[in-house]
Design an enzyme around this catalytic site. Sequence first.
Site, mmCIF file in Angstrom:
data_model
loop_
_atom_site.group_PDB
_atom_site.id
_atom_site.type_symbol
_atom_site.label_atom_id
_atom_site.label_comp_id
_atom_site.label_asym_id
_atom_site.label_seq_id
_atom_site.Cartn_x
_atom_site.Cartn_y
_atom_site.Cartn_z
ATOM 1 N N LYS A 197 46.732 97.358 -4.530
ATOM 2 C CA LYS A 197 46.443 95.926 -4.722
ATOM 3 C C LYS A 197 46.124 95.280 -3.375
ATOM 4 O O LYS A 197 46.402 95.863 -2.322
ATOM 5 C CB LYS A 197 47.617 95.229 -5.404
ATOM 6 C CG LYS A 197 48.925 95.231 -4.633
ATOM 7 C CD LYS A 197 50.082 94.873 -5.556
ATOM 8 C CE LYS A 197 51.417 95.025 -4.873
ATOM 9 N NZ LYS A 197 52.024 93.794 -4.451
ATOM 10 N N TYR A 213 39.188 76.941 23.226
ATOM 11 C CA TYR A 213 39.497 75.607 22.678
ATOM 12 C C TYR A 213 40.836 75.071 23.185
ATOM 13 O O TYR A 213 41.839 75.791 23.211
ATOM 14 C CB TYR A 213 39.560 75.667 21.153
ATOM 15 C CG TYR A 213 38.228 75.914 20.488
ATOM 16 C CD1 TYR A 213 37.134 75.073 20.699
ATOM 17 C CD2 TYR A 213 38.065 76.990 19.628
ATOM 18 C CE1 TYR A 213 35.926 75.309 20.078
ATOM 19 C CE2 TYR A 213 36.851 77.233 19.006
ATOM 20 C CZ TYR A 213 35.778 76.376 19.236
ATOM 21 O OH TYR A 213 34.584 76.609 18.624
ATOM 22 N N MET A 223 37.438 81.633 15.636
ATOM 23 C CA MET A 223 37.069 82.241 14.352
ATOM 24 C C MET A 223 36.455 83.630 14.517
ATOM 25 O O MET A 223 36.774 84.559 13.779
ATOM 26 C CB MET A 223 36.081 81.327 13.611
ATOM 27 C CG MET A 223 35.773 81.790 12.203
ATOM 28 S SD MET A 223 34.572 80.739 11.396
ATOM 29 C CE MET A 223 35.484 79.227 11.193
#
Length: 388
Positions: free
Chosen positions: A48, A275, A323
């Site tokens: 799963k 950042y 990201m």
Amino acid sequence: MTDQANDRNRPQQVERLNRIYLHLDRLEHNMRVLERCVEGRPLWPCVKANAYGHGAVPIARRLLTLGHNRLAVADVAEAAALTESGIDATFMVLAPALPEHAEALVTLGCEPVVCTLEMLRALSGAAHALGRTVPVHVKVDTGMGRIGIRPDGVGEFLEACAGHPGVIIRGIMSHFARADEADKAFSHAQTEVFRGAVEQARAFGIEYAHMANSAAIFDVPEAHFDAARPGVSIYGLAPSATIANPQVQELEPVLEWKTRIAFLNELPAGAGVSYGHAYRTARPSLLAVLLVGYGDGLSRGLSNNLDVLIGGVRCPQVGRITMDSTLVDVTALRGRVNTGDEAVLIGRQGDERVTVDELADRLGTINYEVVTGIQTRVPRIAVQGPEH
Ligand SMILES: Cc1ncc(COP(=O)(O)O)c(C=O)c1O
């Protein structure tokens, strides 16, 4: 356009720089370790959640070649996706389904977990309509407090199952809440409650009573019953740090996560990095840019709290993980490091090693979450030989 012109417009093979390498020989090794623990009882591996983030298709394919053809998935959608990908297995569906999924469950030949009369009726109806039978696993809640019928309702529920045409009671099952803890008192109590349910179910001709997850396979042998459902351990990860059985040490991690340096950035002392400038260089620094970020599943929570292996040494990750990219301080490797060089997020390089457990500890979570969080956009590459 000619075929030749078409080919020119089509890139040969485009894959991300960050990749998961799957050591399928280690999967096979781990299955053998587990088989020894359960003394040859059937194992129904959990694939799963994209095989705990490893990549369900290559993992399932290898499990099938090893003869493990009953695989546990979370829901019917996972069973359908794997079937669509050519995985010809019997899927035991662990989560309760809704009646609207009954037809798909029967069509796909799944073995659903059941614990409601409503679902029993829907499955029986779907089986009748399709001219088939549906094998089910009756789930008993022995103390997880999540899914299942109450232990005192087992007899009545089994009667109901037996009264539904087309429904075959293949198994009775339960799930541990605290088997990964050093104190096994609650697990022993759960096992005893389950034993009572199993005694009732035997009269209904069940084939399998099953309860053990990875932790119980290692440390609760009286809960092995007729089959076991290992998850995290098949991937070579320990269910917790407190497993007593020394066989847990034999597990070998299946997954490595690697990328390559995409860019080298020279920065002066005092420069803010990434950042929010959550890191500032203390000296003239050489930073390696890796094209891997939280969009790939490298948690932003690891920012300024992660080592990456480059050139065989641990190099500190610096600044916020973004990201798609991550920065690593390679000042110590100046003159010995180039773009294209390998960087290891999880796995080995030379004598050094970063484990999934190390990342989980740094994040204050469990190894399960770290691997399951690796996104599907990261290619999974099966390593065929003993090592690559
Ligand atoms: C019902 C059920 N059985 C077995 C497992 C496998 O557990 P583990 O990964 O701890 O072996 C899970 C995992 O969540 C589960 O939900």
